[in-house]
Each structure stands twice: as C-alpha cells, then as structure tokens.
Design a protein around this motif. Structure first.
Motif, PDB file in Angstrom:
ATOM      1  N   UNK A 132      62.401 -49.912  22.304  1.00 21.30           N
ATOM      2  CA  UNK A 132      62.091 -51.258  21.821  1.00 21.30           C
ATOM      3  C   UNK A 132      61.820 -51.362  20.343  1.00 21.30           C
ATOM      4  N   UNK A 133      62.216 -50.337  19.572  1.00 19.34           N
ATOM      5  CA  UNK A 133      61.893 -50.330  18.141  1.00 19.34           C
ATOM      6  C   UNK A 133      62.674 -51.363  17.338  1.00 19.34           C
ATOM      7  N   UNK A 134      63.786 -51.862  17.891  1.00 15.01           N
ATOM      8  CA  UNK A 134      64.524 -52.938  17.215  1.00 15.01           C
ATOM      9  C   UNK A 134      64.498 -54.230  18.024  1.00 15.01           C
ATOM     10  N   UNK A 135      63.700 -54.290  19.085  1.00 12.60           N
ATOM     11  CA  UNK A 135      63.738 -55.462  19.960  1.00 12.60           C
ATOM     12  C   UNK A 135      62.382 -56.137  20.146  1.00 12.60           C
ATOM     13  N   UNK A 136      61.442 -55.819  19.298  1.00 12.94           N
ATOM     14  CA  UNK A 136      60.159 -56.528  19.309  1.00 12.94           C
ATOM     15  C   UNK A 136      59.974 -57.207  17.963  1.00 12.94           C
ATOM     16  N   UNK A 137      59.191 -58.279  17.950  1.00 11.19           N
ATOM     17  CA  UNK A 137      58.958 -58.996  16.693  1.00 11.19           C
ATOM     18  C   UNK A 137      58.108 -58.124  15.760  1.00 11.19           C
ATOM     19  N   UNK A 138      58.397 -58.180  14.459  1.00 12.48           N
ATOM     20  CA  UNK A 138      59.439 -58.932  13.751  1.00 12.48           C
ATOM     21  C   UNK A 138      60.733 -58.139  13.579  1.00 12.48           C
ATOM     22  N   UNK A 139      60.832 -56.980  14.239  1.00 13.51           N
ATOM     23  CA  UNK A 139      61.954 -56.070  14.015  1.00 13.51           C
ATOM     24  C   UNK A 139      63.262 -56.608  14.588  1.00 13.51           C
ATOM     25  N   UNK A 140      63.182 -57.356  15.680  1.00  8.45           N
ATOM     26  CA  UNK A 140      64.397 -57.929  16.261  1.00  8.45           C
ATOM     27  C   UNK A 140      65.032 -58.929  15.306  1.00  8.45           C
ATOM     28  N   UNK A 141      64.209 -59.790  14.719  1.00 12.63           N
ATOM     29  CA  UNK A 141      64.736 -60.778  13.767  1.00 12.63           C
ATOM     30  C   UNK A 141      65.439 -60.097  12.602  1.00 12.63           C
ATOM     31  N   UNK A 142      64.868 -59.013  12.112  1.00 16.55           N
ATOM     32  CA  UNK A 142      65.461 -58.277  11.005  1.00 16.55           C
ATOM     33  C   UNK A 142      66.787 -57.653  11.418  1.00 16.55           C
ATOM     34  N   UNK A 143      66.821 -57.056  12.588  1.00 14.65           N
ATOM     35  CA  UNK A 143      68.051 -56.420  13.088  1.00 14.65           C
ATOM     36  C   UNK A 143      69.164 -57.442  13.235  1.00 14.65           C
ATOM     37  N   UNK A 144      68.843 -58.596  13.824  1.00 17.54           N
ATOM     38  CA  UNK A 144      69.840 -59.651  14.026  1.00 17.54           C
ATOM     39  C   UNK A 144      70.323 -60.185  12.683  1.00 17.54           C
ATOM     40  N   UNK A 145      69.403 -60.388  11.756  1.00 12.86           N
ATOM     41  CA  UNK A 145      69.750 -60.916  10.442  1.00 12.86           C
ATOM     42  C   UNK A 145      70.694 -59.986   9.699  1.00 12.86           C
ATOM     43  N   UNK A 146      70.396 -58.691   9.733  1.00  8.52           N
ATOM     44  CA  UNK A 146      71.245 -57.712   9.041  1.00  8.52           C
ATOM     45  C   UNK A 146      72.625 -57.664   9.688  1.00  8.52           C
ATOM     46  N   UNK A 147      72.673 -57.587  11.028  1.00 12.58           N
ATOM     47  CA  UNK A 147      73.950 -57.524  11.733  1.00 12.58           C
ATOM     48  C   UNK A 147      74.778 -58.787  11.499  1.00 12.58           C
ATOM     49  N   UNK A 148      74.131 -59.939  11.534  1.00  8.25           N
ATOM     50  CA  UNK A 148      74.835 -61.206  11.326  1.00  8.25           C
ATOM     51  C   UNK A 148      75.445 -61.276   9.933  1.00  8.25           C
ATOM     52  N   UNK A 149      74.699 -60.809   8.950  1.00 11.21           N
ATOM     53  CA  UNK A 149      75.191 -60.821   7.567  1.00 11.21           C
ATOM     54  C   UNK A 149      76.448 -59.968   7.440  1.00 11.21           C
ATOM     55  N   UNK A 150      76.492 -58.842   8.149  1.00  8.67           N
ATOM     56  CA  UNK A 150      77.652 -57.969   8.082  1.00  8.67           C
ATOM     57  C   UNK A 150      78.844 -58.579   8.823  1.00  8.67           C
ATOM     58  N   UNK A 151      78.590 -59.201   9.967  1.00  7.27           N
ATOM     59  CA  UNK A 151      79.662 -59.746  10.785  1.00  7.27           C
ATOM     60  C   UNK A 151      80.272 -61.016  10.207  1.00  7.27           C
ATOM     61  N   UNK A 152      79.507 -61.753   9.425  1.00  5.53           N
ATOM     62  CA  UNK A 152      80.018 -63.008   8.896  1.00  5.53           C
ATOM     63  C   UNK A 152      80.957 -62.818   7.713  1.00  5.53           C
ATOM     64  N   UNK A 153      81.028 -61.597   7.174  1.00  6.55           N
ATOM     65  CA  UNK A 153      81.945 -61.320   6.063  1.00  6.55           C
ATOM     66  C   UNK A 153      83.384 -61.410   6.555  1.00  6.55           C
ATOM     67  N   UNK A 154      84.276 -61.922   5.715  1.00  5.79           N
ATOM     68  CA  UNK A 154      85.693 -61.965   6.066  1.00  5.79           C
ATOM     69  C   UNK A 154      86.263 -60.543   6.034  1.00  5.79           C
ATOM     70  N   UNK A 155      87.470 -60.388   6.565  1.00  9.49           N
ATOM     71  CA  UNK A 155      88.131 -59.074   6.557  1.00  9.49           C
ATOM     72  C   UNK A 155      88.205 -58.522   5.140  1.00  9.49           C
ATOM     73  N   UNK A 156      88.642 -59.358   4.205  1.00 13.48           N
ATOM     74  CA  UNK A 156      88.812 -58.912   2.815  1.00 13.48           C
ATOM     75  C   UNK A 156      87.469 -58.578   2.172  1.00 13.48           C
ATOM     76  N   UNK A 157      86.460 -59.402   2.429  1.00 14.31           N
ATOM     77  CA  UNK A 157      85.128 -59.127   1.878  1.00 14.31           C
ATOM     78  C   UNK A 157      84.568 -57.812   2.429  1.00 14.31           C
ATOM     79  N   UNK A 158      84.716 -57.606   3.750  1.00 11.11           N
ATOM     80  CA  UNK A 158      84.217 -56.369   4.353  1.00 11.11           C
ATOM     81  C   UNK A 158      84.969 -55.153   3.808  1.00 11.11           C
ATOM     82  N   UNK A 159      86.263 -55.312   3.598  1.00 10.48           N
ATOM     83  CA  UNK A 159      87.083 -54.229   3.040  1.00 10.48           C
ATOM     84  C   UNK A 159      86.612 -53.852   1.634  1.00 10.48           C
TER      85      UNK A 159
END
Length: 274
Positions: A132-159
């Motif tokens: 549960x180290x990434x699934x309790x507050x406030x760590x879950x919010x941080x994990x989701x925020x970081x992952x979302x930021x990476x996933x929202x990049x376009x193919x070219x931006x991620x490249x």
C-alpha cells in the motif's frame, strides 16, 4: 578523486559493452531484474518523500525528489545490474567498434527490457499495491498525478522527452565508467540523473514502475501504458545510441595510421645484356 580522460572512457565503455553482450541469458535476466527493481525503488522513494509536501513547495519538491531518485542508478552500477537505458549506450558502442554483432545488441536489449519490466512490476505490485505504499493518501494522489502527466504527452513529445532523458542517463553511466573510486562514481551518476528527474524527462524503466503502480490502483489502462512505452523506448534508444554512443565514438575513436606506398624500385639493367 582519480578519473580517466574521455578517450580512455570510450575504451572502458566498449569493454563493458562487449561483456554485457556476452553474458549468459540467465545472468542477464537476473541482473536485469535487479536493475528494474532498483530504479523502481528509487521512484518509490521519490513518491514517499515528495507526496507529503504542499503544492506551494512544488519547485523545492521536484528538487528534493530528484536528489533521492539517483539511488536506483547508483545501486545498479555499483552493486550490479543490467539497465536498459545504460545498455542502449554501451552495447551499441561496442557494435560501432565492431566487437559485437547487431544480433547480440538486439538480443541483449530484449532480455534486459523483459527483466527490467519484471523487476519494476514486482516493486509496483508487492510494495506499491500489496503493502500500500503507493495507494494510501497522499501517496496515491502523487502516483496518479505523475503517471497522468506521462500518459498525456503526445507520441512526439514522449519521444523527444525520452531522448533528453537518456542523453543524461547515458552520460551518467559514461562518467561512472570514467571514475576510479566509489565516491567519484557516485558523484558522476548523481548529478546527471538528478537533472533528468528535475526536468521531467521520461525514462522507460522508471515508467515501468510508476504507470503500472497507478494501474494497480485502478487508474488508466495497459493500452494507455503501451502508447507511452513505445515512444519513450525509442527516444531513450536515440538518446543513448546517437547522442552519447555514436557521438563519442566518432569523436574519440583511434584513427588508423595512413599506409604509405613503398617507392617503386626499378631493376638494374646491365649494359650489353639481351
């Protein structure tokens, strides 16, 4: 702290690239698992340190997180591990020097990719999800925020982000090969790695931890992760192969001495001979 000049570092890197390419498959898989887990643990530390900080300290939070993340690469290079991003520089460099084959490079990358993923997923699922180290507050919010930021990049931006990341990570590996004592290696690894994290560049193995950690928590999908994996992998490959490996190979390779043609000696002809 003793260190080698760039010309010598290239020779050391070629030797390491040859050694990596010739490891037995089992050895590569074990060392790859270790490296993937080490990078994931570094990212887990990043989340645990930065999540409790307020949004008003965002700049300081990024710096603090970036300063602790390098523990993963330090453990990989000093304790032992096979990391994809480092191998994307060292093994192709050995190929440029004609010490290994293209097939050996591809096989090494495949084994290391799979084993890095296994190590990162293990940390994400066991420590992140089950403990549960990434699934309790406030760590879950941080994990989701970081992952979302990476996933929202376009193919070219991620490249492009992947290129910037491995330009720095491969430079860190290069510096560690050039240092001749442990403290020098740690410093050589620390600052380039800290820089890529603070900037926000994307690292294919680090993403193997943080995005699946968010997926295990019920956010995002594996298809979304795949769309991120491909451009970041390609960008990391270009950053390591082209911007460090190829660049330094052509800058520091030994030039072959020019072959001087021997003067033509005309046979002596005796007078009166027929």
């Amino acid at each position: 702290m003793a260190f080698s000049k760039p010309e010598k570092i290239m020779e050391i890197t070629v030797e390491n690239g040859v050694k990596k390419a010739k490891y037995a498959a089992g050895q590569t898989l074990i060392l790859g698992f270790e490296a993937g887990a080490f990078i994931a643990l570094g990212y887990l530390l990043f989340i645990r340190v930065t999540a409790p900080l307020s949004e008003s300290l965002q700049g300081l939070s990024s710096l603090i997180g970036a300063s602790v993340f390098p523990i993963g690469l330090i453990l990989t290079l000093l304790a032992g591990g096979e990391l994809l991003t480092g191998n994307m520089m060292a093994v192709p460099l050995a190929r440029f020097a004609k010490k290994v084959t293209t097939k050996q490079v591809a096989w090494n990358w495949l084994l290391v990719t799979l084993s890095n993923f296994a190590g990162a997923i293990f940390v994400a699922y066991v420590f992140g999800h089950l403990v549960g180290l990434t699934e309790t507050a406030p760590f879950l919010d941080k994990t989701i925020n970081v992952a979302e930021h990476k996933l929202e990049a376009s193919f070219f931006q991620a490249f492009l982000s992947g290129i910037g990341c491995n330009w720095l990570v491969a430079a860190a590996v290069w510096l560690s090969y050039g240092a001749e004592d442990m403290s020098g290696k740690i410093l050589g690894i620390w600052f380039p790695t800290m820089a890529f994290v603070a900037i926000g560049f994307q690292h294919v193995v680090a993403n193997m931890f943080v995005i699946p950690a968010a997926i295990f928590a019920g956010h995002f999908t594996w298809i979304e992760y795949l769309y991120n994996f491909v451009p970041v992998f390609l960008g990391n490959a270009v950053g390591g192969v082209v911007f460090i490996g190829m660049a330094y190979y052509h800058a520091y390779k030994k030039k072959e001495p020019a072959i001087k043609s021997a003067p033509v000696v005309q046979p002596l002809v005796k007078s009166g001979s027929r």
